[in-house]
Motif scaffolding. Sequence first.
Motif, PDB file in Angstrom:
ATOM      1  N   ILE A 154      41.531  34.412  30.537  1.00  0.00           N
ATOM      2  CA  ILE A 154      42.862  34.898  30.895  1.00  0.00           C
ATOM      3  C   ILE A 154      43.037  34.870  32.425  1.00  0.00           C
ATOM      4  CG2 ILE A 154      44.389  36.936  30.789  1.00  0.00           C
ATOM      5  CD1 ILE A 154      43.945  35.587  28.089  1.00  0.00           C
ATOM      6  N   MET A 155      41.956  35.164  33.140  1.00  0.00           N
ATOM      7  CA  MET A 155      42.056  35.145  34.604  1.00  0.00           C
ATOM      8  C   MET A 155      42.224  33.702  35.099  1.00  0.00           C
ATOM      9  SD  MET A 155      39.981  37.130  37.573  1.00  0.00           S
ATOM     10  CE  MET A 155      38.496  36.181  37.687  1.00  0.00           C
ATOM     11  N   ASP A 156      41.464  32.779  34.488  1.00  0.00           N
ATOM     12  CA  ASP A 156      41.600  31.365  34.869  1.00  0.00           C
ATOM     13  C   ASP A 156      43.031  30.869  34.661  1.00  0.00           C
ATOM     14  OD1 ASP A 156      39.023  31.109  35.617  1.00  0.00           O
ATOM     15  OD2 ASP A 156      38.327  30.123  33.784  1.00  0.00           O
ATOM     16  N   HIS A 157      43.727  31.444  33.677  1.00  0.00           N
ATOM     17  CA  HIS A 157      45.093  31.001  33.400  1.00  0.00           C
ATOM     18  C   HIS A 157      46.146  31.797  34.168  1.00  0.00           C
ATOM     19  CE1 HIS A 157      43.014  28.811  30.220  1.00  0.00           C
ATOM     20  NE2 HIS A 157      44.015  27.979  30.315  1.00  0.00           N
ATOM     21  N   GLY A 158      45.660  32.700  35.015  1.00  0.00           N
ATOM     22  CA  GLY A 158      46.591  33.327  35.953  1.00  0.00           C
ATOM     23  C   GLY A 158      47.237  34.611  35.495  1.00  0.00           C
ATOM     24  N   PHE A 159      46.681  35.265  34.477  1.00  0.00           N
ATOM     25  CA  PHE A 159      47.364  36.445  33.951  1.00  0.00           C
ATOM     26  C   PHE A 159      46.740  37.781  34.318  1.00  0.00           C
ATOM     27  CE2 PHE A 159      49.039  32.954  31.496  1.00  0.00           C
ATOM     28  CZ  PHE A 159      50.382  33.216  31.627  1.00  0.00           C
ATOM     29  N   ILE A 160      45.605  37.762  34.999  1.00  0.00           N
ATOM     30  CA  ILE A 160      45.064  39.024  35.506  1.00  0.00           C
ATOM     31  C   ILE A 160      44.570  38.819  36.938  1.00  0.00           C
ATOM     32  CG2 ILE A 160      44.461  39.996  33.264  1.00  0.00           C
ATOM     33  CD1 ILE A 160      41.596  39.209  33.760  1.00  0.00           C
ATOM     34  N   ASP A 161      44.435  39.927  37.653  1.00  0.00           N
ATOM     35  CA  ASP A 161      44.088  39.839  39.071  1.00  0.00           C
ATOM     36  C   ASP A 161      42.600  39.814  39.332  1.00  0.00           C
ATOM     37  OD1 ASP A 161      46.725  40.130  40.588  1.00  0.00           O
ATOM     38  OD2 ASP A 161      46.847  41.692  39.072  1.00  0.00           O
ATOM     39  N   LYS A 162      41.857  40.615  38.547  1.00  0.00           N
ATOM     40  CA  LYS A 162      40.458  40.803  38.915  1.00  0.00           C
ATOM     41  C   LYS A 162      39.666  41.276  37.701  1.00  0.00           C
ATOM     42  CE  LYS A 162      37.665  43.804  41.945  1.00  0.00           C
ATOM     43  NZ  LYS A 162      36.772  42.867  42.631  1.00  0.00           N
ATOM     44  N   ILE A 163      38.451  40.768  37.603  1.00  0.00           N
ATOM     45  CA  ILE A 163      37.535  41.276  36.589  1.00  0.00           C
ATOM     46  C   ILE A 163      36.564  42.214  37.301  1.00  0.00           C
ATOM     47  CG2 ILE A 163      35.661  40.655  35.012  1.00  0.00           C
ATOM     48  CD1 ILE A 163      37.206  38.037  34.471  1.00  0.00           C
ATOM     49  N   ALA A 164      36.498  43.433  36.818  1.00  0.00           N
ATOM     50  CA  ALA A 164      35.615  44.412  37.462  1.00  0.00           C
ATOM     51  C   ALA A 164      34.544  44.856  36.469  1.00  0.00           C
ATOM     52  CB  ALA A 164      36.430  45.611  37.938  1.00  0.00           C
ATOM     53  N   GLU A 165      33.305  44.825  36.909  1.00  0.00           N
ATOM     54  CA  GLU A 165      32.210  45.360  36.090  1.00  0.00           C
ATOM     55  C   GLU A 165      32.488  46.830  35.811  1.00  0.00           C
ATOM     56  OE1 GLU A 165      29.470  43.834  34.978  1.00  0.00           O
ATOM     57  OE2 GLU A 165      29.689  41.911  36.020  1.00  0.00           O
ATOM     58  N   ARG A 166      31.987  47.285  34.695  1.00  0.00           N
ATOM     59  CA  ARG A 166      32.252  48.680  34.319  1.00  0.00           C
ATOM     60  C   ARG A 166      31.781  49.649  35.413  1.00  0.00           C
ATOM     61  NH1 ARG A 166      30.818  50.011  28.231  1.00  0.00           N
ATOM     62  NH2 ARG A 166      32.735  48.849  27.853  1.00  0.00           N
ATOM     63  N   ALA A 167      30.622  49.330  36.000  1.00  0.00           N
ATOM     64  CA  ALA A 167      30.057  50.243  37.002  1.00  0.00           C
ATOM     65  C   ALA A 167      30.864  50.265  38.304  1.00  0.00           C
ATOM     66  CB  ALA A 167      28.604  49.847  37.295  1.00  0.00           C
ATOM     67  N   GLU A 168      31.661  49.204  38.539  1.00  0.00           N
ATOM     68  CA  GLU A 168      32.445  49.186  39.782  1.00  0.00           C
ATOM     69  C   GLU A 168      33.928  49.446  39.540  1.00  0.00           C
ATOM     70  OE1 GLU A 168      33.660  44.550  40.318  1.00  0.00           O
ATOM     71  OE2 GLU A 168      31.741  45.121  41.223  1.00  0.00           O
ATOM     72  N   MET A 169      34.310  49.712  38.293  1.00  0.00           N
ATOM     73  CA  MET A 169      35.726  49.872  37.964  1.00  0.00           C
ATOM     74  C   MET A 169      36.356  51.047  38.708  1.00  0.00           C
ATOM     75  SD  MET A 169      38.265  48.618  36.268  1.00  0.00           S
ATOM     76  CE  MET A 169      38.040  47.672  34.765  1.00  0.00           C
ATOM     77  N   LYS A 170      35.651  52.184  38.714  1.00  0.00           N
ATOM     78  CA  LYS A 170      36.225  53.363  39.351  1.00  0.00           C
ATOM     79  C   LYS A 170      36.483  53.124  40.838  1.00  0.00           C
ATOM     80  CE  LYS A 170      35.677  58.226  40.328  1.00  0.00           C
ATOM     81  NZ  LYS A 170      35.161  59.521  39.911  1.00  0.00           N
ATOM     82  N   ASP A 171      35.523  52.539  41.527  1.00  0.00           N
ATOM     83  CA  ASP A 171      35.695  52.299  42.966  1.00  0.00           C
ATOM     84  C   ASP A 171      36.806  51.289  43.230  1.00  0.00           C
ATOM     85  OD1 ASP A 171      33.777  54.113  43.564  1.00  0.00           O
ATOM     86  OD2 ASP A 171      32.168  52.644  43.897  1.00  0.00           O
TER      87      ASP A 171
END
Lengths: 269, 284
Positions: B250-267
Motif C-alpha cells: 500500500i505504501m509503494d502505491h502511494g496510500f500511506i505515509d510511513k510504516i512504523a515498527e510497533r516499538a517505535e509507533m508511540k515515538d
Amino acid sequence: MARRNAFETVKVARRVKRPGALQYFERVFDGFVELRGDRTFADDAAVVGGLAWLGETPVTVIGTQKGTNIDDNIARNFGQPHPEGYRKALRLMRQAEKFRRPVITFVNTAGAFAGIGAEERGQGEAIAKNLYEMSTLETPIVSIVTGEGGSGGALALALADTVWALENSTYSILSPEGFASILWRDASRANEAAELMRLTAEDLLKNGVIDKIIPEAAEGADANFAFTADIIKKELLDVIPKLLAKDKRQLLDARYARFRKYGEFEEQS
Amino acid sequence: MNLFKKKQYVPITGSREGAPVVPDGLWLKCPSCRKAIYQKELGEFKVCPNCSGYFRLSARERLALVADEGTFEETDSGMASKNPADYPGYEEKLRKTSEAAGSNEAVICGFCEVCGNKTALAVMDSHFIMGSMGSVVGEKLTRLFEKAVEKRSPVIVFSASGGARMQEGIISLMQMAKVSAAVKKHSDAGLFYISALTDPTTGGVSASFAALGDVILAEPGALIGFAGRRVIEQTMKQKLPDGFQTAEFIMDHGFIDKIAERAEMKDTIGALLALHRGSCDGAA
C-alpha cells in the motif's frame, strides 16, 4: 398484483434491461453533454456523467452504467467502478460546486469492483474521499438508487441531501450472496439472506435510509420506462428549487444531520 | 514447508494423544511463521522472537503501548449494541464476544496524552467480531471527532477491522458516511488526525475514516485493502502478486505515509503531535 418477496425484488433490480444512468440522463433532462475522465489516470466507463438541463436549471448528472450487451458490459465492467470512476465523479461534483449546479446521481451497481488494479489504485481511498468531500460539497445533491445499491460502491455516490429509491431497487451492505457466504459460508442461501437484510425500498424507507420511493409500473421500470422517468423528473423539478433556496450552512447542517442520525445503541452510565 | 502447512489445523495447546498435557495459553502460535512461541518470550510488544512477525493486540494492550501511563480517560464506555436489524442470534453473539474479549465493543475511545501531548485516541479491537463497525463503533468514533473539535484536540485512530458489521445490515454501511462526515468537520476546523493502520484494516473501514488521516501510518506486514483476497481471486481468476495488500504494498502505491515498527509507533506519533501543537491549541 402479488407482492414480490425480497429476492424477487433483487432479481428485478438486476434485470439486464433495467434502465441505466445514461437513459435517465436522456429522458429526464435536456441537452445532455457527457464529460469524461478523472484527470489523473483514466476514464472509467462504469461511471458516466456530464451536464444537462433540468427544466431551466443547469445540473450535473452522474451515475453508474451497466452494459446492455456483452461487449458493452465488458467495456463498462458490468457497472462496477474502479477508483478512477469515483474520482471522475468527485471531479464533476467539485466542478458543480464551483458553478453552484445541483448534483443528481443515479446509482445502479453491484458494488465497487474487487480486482488487483482497483486495489493498487486505492479503491478504499477513492470511496472514503467521496464520502468525505460530499459531506461538505456546497451545492445540493440528490441521489436515486435505480437498481442495485451495492454497499460502499453505491454509498460513494449517495451521500446526498435526499436519497430516493425506485420501487424495485435494493440497497444493502453486501449482495445477498456475499452476505450468506460471509455469515453462513453458503452463498446458495441468498434467498434467505435477502429476506433478512431489509434491502427493499419499503424497508429502506422504514428505517430512514431513503426519503422517498419512486413508483414503477407493475411490470417494472424496464418494461415501462417513461412512467418512472417522468415521476423522477416531476420530483426533481419540485425538490431542486427548494434545495437551491437554502443557504450553504443550512444545507450542509441538514446533510450532516441526515447521516449523523444512523445507529441504534444503548448507554449505561 | 508442506509439513508445516499440513499442521495448521492441529491445535498446539491442550493435549494430544501420548503427549504431555500442557496448560492452555502458555504457548501461542505465531500468525506469520506459525511457530509455537512461549508466551513469556513475546514481551509487551507481542513480537515473535522467531520471525519478528506481530501478534494482534487487544485494544487494552494497544492502549498501554500508546497512551502515557495513567492519562487515559475513556469516553462512552457504557455504550453497547442493540440489534437494529433483528439479526437472529446477534444479542447472544455480542454477549459471548463481550465475555471472551473483556470489552463491550470493537473500539475504545477517550482522551489521553502521548509523549506529553494531549490528544483524542481511539483503538479498535479485532478480537471483537473482527473489529467490525456497527452502530456503536460508528457512534463512538463520531462523538470522539466531534468532542475533539470542541476541545481543539488532535485525533489518533488505530484501525483493526474487517469492515462493516454484517449483522447490523445497512445501518453499518451508513456509519461509513457518518464517521467520514465527522472527520471532515474535524479537518475543516484545522485539526490534526493521524490514522494508524494495523492488521487487518479492510472493507468499509479502509473505505472511510482509516483512509482519511492527514498522516497515515501502518504497522509492518499489516493486511490493508478494500476487497477480500478470496473475492479478488474469484473475480480475477488469477493468483495475486506477492505481498498484495500488505502495508508495504500500500505504501509503494502511494496510500500511506510511513510504516512504523510497533516499538517505535508511540515515538513516531509523539513527534507528529508535537509538530502540530500550534494548530491544535487543545493539544499543548
